[in-house]
Design a protein around this motif. Structure first.
Motif, short mmCIF file in Angstrom:
data_model
loop_
_atom_site.label_atom_id
_atom_site.label_comp_id
_atom_site.label_asym_id
_atom_site.label_seq_id
_atom_site.Cartn_x
_atom_site.Cartn_y
_atom_site.Cartn_z
N ASP A 163 0.84 -1.22 0.00
CA ASP A 163 0.00 0.00 0.00
C ASP A 163 0.86 1.25 0.00
O ASP A 163 0.57 2.23 0.69
CB ASP A 163 -0.95 0.00 1.21
CG ASP A 163 -2.10 1.01 1.04
OD1 ASP A 163 -2.44 1.33 -0.12
OD2 ASP A 163 -2.64 1.47 2.06
N HIS A 164 1.93 1.24 -0.79
CA HIS A 164 2.81 2.40 -0.90
C HIS A 164 2.11 3.54 -1.64
O HIS A 164 1.45 3.32 -2.66
CB HIS A 164 4.10 2.05 -1.64
CG HIS A 164 5.05 1.24 -0.83
ND1 HIS A 164 4.92 -0.12 -0.68
CD2 HIS A 164 6.14 1.60 -0.10
CE1 HIS A 164 5.89 -0.57 0.10
NE2 HIS A 164 6.65 0.45 0.47
N GLY A 165 2.25 4.73 -1.12
CA GLY A 165 1.67 5.91 -1.74
C GLY A 165 2.39 7.16 -1.26
O GLY A 165 3.31 7.08 -0.43
#
Length: 273
Positions: A163-165
């Motif tokens: 869930d990289h952002g």
């Protein structure tokens, strides 16, 4: 007498039950403290790029799953990925991890009432520091770590990073209220190599119009404005009493210089009242 014996037995059973619950809760609290302590030591090594120390917290059969970088298996591959990646150019670039404290959770793993492992989950921020520039928050991600007790030592055996952002921007600047005539002095059209914008006033604020997009600018100083959505500043430069250009910076780096049109939006000289 029989009733008395039954009552005493029930009371004893309740006391033993409460004691078991209390012991279990105490053991879970101790487990959380141990896991969080080991986790903090691992990330201290990570932030200082002490790869040898980092590898001490992984099991030999470590499996690392990253939603952007794929799968890494085993300690040698893990060490190599750090050497070539985030620790590959420490003189020019460093990456710092910071946990989101409110997100941390530890879940005990037990068999027959005996703790054999724990799952640690949470979110963390990553800060980039390029040499000679200000550190900034670059990304936000979630993590799940499986810690197992092996031969009396706690080791991470499975790591999920996902869930990289982008990191959410947190504005720490304070807005000032400027007189209407000061705000009006910045009204006009500004042209740069990439952008043409128009500055107007509206409800005590400066408004920047770029095409059909509209941005509110807040005063930090008389000639310095900022955005609340991103780390952007807008500095109006004067020559004498006349505003001649607008310098746009992101994270203190100049991204564009826009020259002020010599005519105002109504065809009169810019700045004319």
């Amino acid at each position: 007498m029989k009733k008395l014996l039954i009552t005493a037995t029930m009371v004893l059973t309740c006391l033993l039950s409460f004691r078991s619950i209390s012991i279990a809760q105490h053991n879970d609290q101790q487990l959380s403290a141990v896991i969080l302590h080991n986790d903090s030591l691992f990330w201290q090594a990570y932030n200082s790029c002490d790869i040898t120390k980092m590898m001490e917290y992984f099991s030999e059969d470590i499996e690392f799953y990253h939603d952007k970088g794929g799968i890494t298996l085993g300690i040698p591959a893990m060490a190599q990925s750090f050497e070539k990646g985030v620790c590959g150019n420490k003189e020019q670039f460093t990456l710092r991890r910071e946990v989101v404290d409110s997100s941390i959770k530890v879940f005990p793993l037990k068999k027959d009432g005996v703790i054999y492992g724990a799952i640690l989950t949470g979110s963390h921020l990553f800060y980039i520091h390029n040499k000679g520039k200000k550190e900034y928050a670059d990304g936000l991600a979630k993590f799940t770590h499986l810690w197992l007790l092996k031969n009396g030592s706690w080791k991470m055996t499975r790591v999920l990073s996902y869930d990289h952002g982008p990191a959410p921007y947190v504005n720490k600047r304070k807005a000032l209220t400027l007189p209407a005539d000061v705000l009006r002095s910045y009204v006009g059209k500004y042209k740069g190599p990439q952008t043409t914008s128009e500055i107007k006033t509206e409800n005590g604020l400066l408004i920047m119009l770029i095409g059909d997009k509209k941005f509110s600018l807040y005063a930090e100083k008389e000639n310095l404005f900022f955005s609340k959505e991103r780390d952007l500043t807008f500095e109006f430069i004067k020559k004498g009493n006349e505003v001649i250009k607008l310098i746009v910076r992101e994270r203190d780096d100049v991204t564009e210089e826009l020259q002020r049109d010599s005519q105002g939006t109504d065809g009169r000289p810019a700045g004319a009242s």
